[in-house]
Design a protein around this motif. Structure first.
Motif, short mmCIF file in Angstrom:
data_model
loop_
_atom_site.label_atom_id
_atom_site.label_comp_id
_atom_site.label_asym_id
_atom_site.label_seq_id
_atom_site.Cartn_x
_atom_site.Cartn_y
_atom_site.Cartn_z
N MET A 319 101.47 88.92 20.32
CA MET A 319 100.17 88.56 19.97
C MET A 319 100.03 86.95 19.87
O MET A 319 98.99 86.39 20.31
CB MET A 319 99.64 89.26 18.69
CG MET A 319 99.37 90.86 18.91
SD MET A 319 98.32 91.12 20.56
CE MET A 319 96.75 90.80 19.46
N PRO A 320 100.78 86.23 18.95
CA PRO A 320 100.43 84.75 18.89
C PRO A 320 100.72 84.13 20.23
O PRO A 320 100.10 83.19 20.56
CB PRO A 320 101.58 84.24 17.81
CG PRO A 320 102.46 85.46 17.67
CD PRO A 320 101.75 86.68 17.94
N ALA A 321 101.68 84.55 21.04
CA ALA A 321 101.99 84.12 22.45
C ALA A 321 100.82 84.27 23.25
O ALA A 321 100.25 83.19 24.04
CB ALA A 321 103.19 84.73 23.08
N ILE A 322 100.04 85.23 23.16
CA ILE A 322 98.50 85.33 23.95
C ILE A 322 97.72 84.39 23.47
O ILE A 322 96.88 83.82 24.11
CB ILE A 322 98.17 87.02 23.69
CG1 ILE A 322 99.31 87.91 24.42
CG2 ILE A 322 96.76 86.85 24.18
CD1 ILE A 322 99.04 89.24 24.25
N PHE A 323 97.45 84.38 21.92
CA PHE A 323 96.51 83.73 21.40
C PHE A 323 96.63 81.91 21.66
O PHE A 323 95.90 81.33 21.93
CB PHE A 323 96.43 83.68 19.76
CG PHE A 323 95.86 85.09 19.32
CD1 PHE A 323 94.80 85.66 19.94
CD2 PHE A 323 96.59 86.00 18.50
CE1 PHE A 323 94.55 86.86 19.76
CE2 PHE A 323 96.17 87.23 18.06
CZ PHE A 323 95.18 87.73 18.68
N PHE A 332 91.61 82.48 16.81
CA PHE A 332 91.92 84.16 17.01
C PHE A 332 93.25 84.64 16.49
O PHE A 332 93.19 85.65 15.91
CB PHE A 332 91.88 84.48 18.62
CG PHE A 332 90.31 84.35 19.11
CD1 PHE A 332 89.32 85.26 18.56
CD2 PHE A 332 90.03 83.29 19.82
CE1 PHE A 332 88.28 84.94 19.42
CE2 PHE A 332 88.98 83.22 20.17
CZ PHE A 332 87.80 84.11 19.83
N GLY A 333 93.98 83.63 16.38
CA GLY A 333 95.46 84.05 15.81
C GLY A 333 95.42 84.23 14.29
O GLY A 333 95.61 85.11 13.65
N LEU A 334 94.18 83.13 13.69
CA LEU A 334 94.08 83.31 12.15
C LEU A 334 93.43 84.56 12.02
O LEU A 334 93.80 85.34 10.93
CB LEU A 334 93.15 82.08 11.80
CG LEU A 334 92.41 82.30 10.59
CD1 LEU A 334 93.37 82.09 9.38
CD2 LEU A 334 91.22 81.03 10.42
#
Lengths: 517, 60
Positions: A319-323, A332-334
């Protein structure tokens, strides 16, 4: 004697109960389970399990808790002693106090990761780390991989902060602490999940993406049905297990929260509302974020690999790699990590409350003293899964307390309430103050199908994994010490709870009734 | 996403949305108790809670 504390509002109870149920699993476990077990076809056994076993069992916990609360018992030992006039009853209830605490010893650590990653995303853009490999290495370093003591300083600090936040919430009590958290946290969780869902639905594939890397294909990954899989018992078992986990039955937390209701408060519509809210987050929002986004950025094959590598990799690496690849990705990561943190904190206070209620109700401790004792204990015990993380101590606690223990306790609850206390009396208890009446057929489902299904799930888990876990088959020798420490910790927690129950029974004016009284 | 995939997704979402809406309609239109929770907790201290005012449910 002062009145026992009560929930201040009905919507507060629903939000707090939904907060208890909504957790990491709604966003990470459910979509993976659905995708691996027949896609849309998975929803057939899922809904069957929800109706025949999940929601009815939750109603039983609500009823037991509300009944216990009327007699000033908020935890399983006191409630079981009311339901079953036998010396064993209150000791069976010990599981309802120490199992949620056992789960909390590692849950808090994972919860602290989401708080830490929220801060990293907000303040330092995840330190500019962008690729999957770098983010995997980042997570390993954060978890203390390669350090001599097995934990990084920053992870430890965030663990302490997470404990502090939970402690602060719980010192406020039910209405001023837990209910207020739920009334702020749950709407915020909905808003964050909704915004993330909309963002995922409007994602554009990255440059050079294949034709299958679209949101539509991502939804198809979760929902395209493979009806042939319905013939597999494993799929039905997976669906029942997912329902069991997602509704948080067998933790003792529903029972404890319900004990702060009044005797004639409705539990049928209220309990169903909390369960449906959890289902809304899981089936509609949870299935629409992580997996569809992963398909857009990594394709179907890449998503299969991510799903197989587990929920932590999906949530904290993929997910962080996507954001990091999208505009204003830090924001969006936050949102993603803070969403996980809210889901975590509303569950962790629920898991700690049975122990607090036990110390208050059965030992007569003040609220502040009980909260302090529970969180100091968690601060100490939480170091076992942390320091033994790389050796699998977290997995060990999760298997015995978070999987086998929960199923066992849910089975005990069902048997004590529906067979020992009696199905007819249980049915009448569920309907005290009810706004709607349940179809009577459900009584027979509750009496026969629910305990049978629980026994089958428990036996299947023991059959599949129990012996291998017990004998530590395939576990490297260097990991065994920490896994044994984890087992000793769980057994020690159980022994201390049993000792405290004995003390509660013997103290003057004991709240836990003896069988002969 | 196949057509049956859409059917399963929409049917599941519809079932959940219907169930959730029905529950919250019942909860929010119920007059049984706690219409003003902020006021209920404002004057209360831990351990000294008064039971909220009972009002009969309008469906009764």
């Amino acid at each position: 004697m002062a009145d026992r504390e009560r929930w201040a509002s009905r919507i507060g109870v629903i939000l707090a109960m939904a907060g208890n149920a909504v957790g990491l699993g709604n966003f990470l476990r459910f979509p993976v389970q659905a995708a691996q077990n027949g896609g849309g076809a998975f929803m057939i056994p899922y809904f069957v399990a929800l109706v025949l076993f999940g929601i009815p069992l939750a109603w039983c916990e609500w009823a037991m808790g509300r009944m216990g609360g009327a007699y000033r018992h908020g935890s399983a030992p006191g409630v079981f002693a009311l339901l079953w006039k036998h010396p064993m009853a209150k000791y069976l209830g010990a599981l309802g106090v120490c199992l949620p605490l056992g789960v909390l010893t590692y849950y808090l650590y994972v919860e602290s990761w989401s708080l830490a990653y929220s801060m990293f995303a907000m303040m330092w853009d995840l330190f500019g780390v962008r690729s999957m490999d770098s983010l995997r290495a980042f997570l390993t370093a954060y978890q203390g991989g390669g350090t001599r003591i097995g934990v990084s300083l920053i992870a430890w600090v965030f663990f302490l902060i997470t404990i502090g936040i939970n402690y602060w919430v719980m010192t406020g009590g039910i209405a001023r602490g837990i209910e207020r958290l739920a009334r702020v946290g749950m709407p915020l969780l909905f808003v964050l999940a909704f915004v993330l869902t909309v963002r995922v639905f409007t994602l554009s594939p990255p440059a050079g993406a294949g034709p299958d890397q679209t949101v539509r294909e991502g939804l198809g990954f979760v929902w395209n049905p493979d009806l042939g899989m319905l013939r597999s018992g494993k799929v039905w078992l997976a669906a029942a297990g997912q329902v069991f986990f997602t509704l948080s039955v067998g933790f003792g937390a529903i029972q404890c929260y319900a004990s702060y209701m009044r005797r004639r408060d409705d539990i049928i519509v209220t309990g169903l509302s909390a369960s449906m809210m959890n289902e809304f987050v899981e089936v509609i929002l949870g299935a629409s974020i992580a997996i569809p986004a992963a398909v857009v950025f990594f394709g179907r094959a890449g998503t299969v690999d991510i799903a197989r590598s587990g929920a932590f990799n999906l949530g904290f690496v993929a997910m962080p790699a996507i954001f990091q690849q999208m505009p204003v990705g830090a924001l969006f990561g936050l949102m993603w990590f803070f969403l996980l943190f809210i889901a975590g904190v509303t569950s962790s206070v629920a898991l700690a409350q049975p122990a607090v209620a036990f110390l208050e109700d059965e030992l007569g401790w003040t609220h502040r003293r009980a909260v302090r004792a529970v969180w100091v204990a968690l601060l100490v015990l939480g170091h076992v899964p942390i320091l033994g993380f790389s050796a699998g101590a977290l997995d060990e606690v999760d298997f015995w307390a978070g999987t086998i223990g929960l199923a066992l306790f849910a089975l005990i609850e069902a048997v004590v309430f529906l067979w020992v206390f009696g199905a007819e009396r249980a049915w009448a208890e569920i309907h005290v103050g009810a706004e709607v009446r349940l179809p009577r057929a459900l009584l027979y489902v509750l009496k026969y199908v629910t305990p049978t299904l629980l026994a089958v799930i428990l036996a299947a888990w023991l059959w599949q994994d129990g012996w291998a876990y017990l004998t530590m088959r395939g576990v490297p020798a260097e990991q065994r010490v920490w896994r044994w420490v984890a087992r000793v910790m769980l057994l020690g927690m159980l022994a201390i709870t049993v000792a405290l129950i004995r003390r509660a029974v013997r103290r003057p004016g004991a709240a836990v009734p003896e069988a002969t009284s | 996403m196949t057509t049956t995939g859409w059917v399963f997704m929409i049917a599941s979402w519809a079932a959940i949305l219907f169930g959730t809406s029905w529950c919250f309609y019942r909860v929010l239109t119920s007059r049984r108790h706690w219409q003003n929770p902020e006021e209920d907790i404002r004057h209360l201290e831990h351990g000294e809670f008064e039971p909220p005012r009972d009002t009969p449910h309008r469906r009764r």
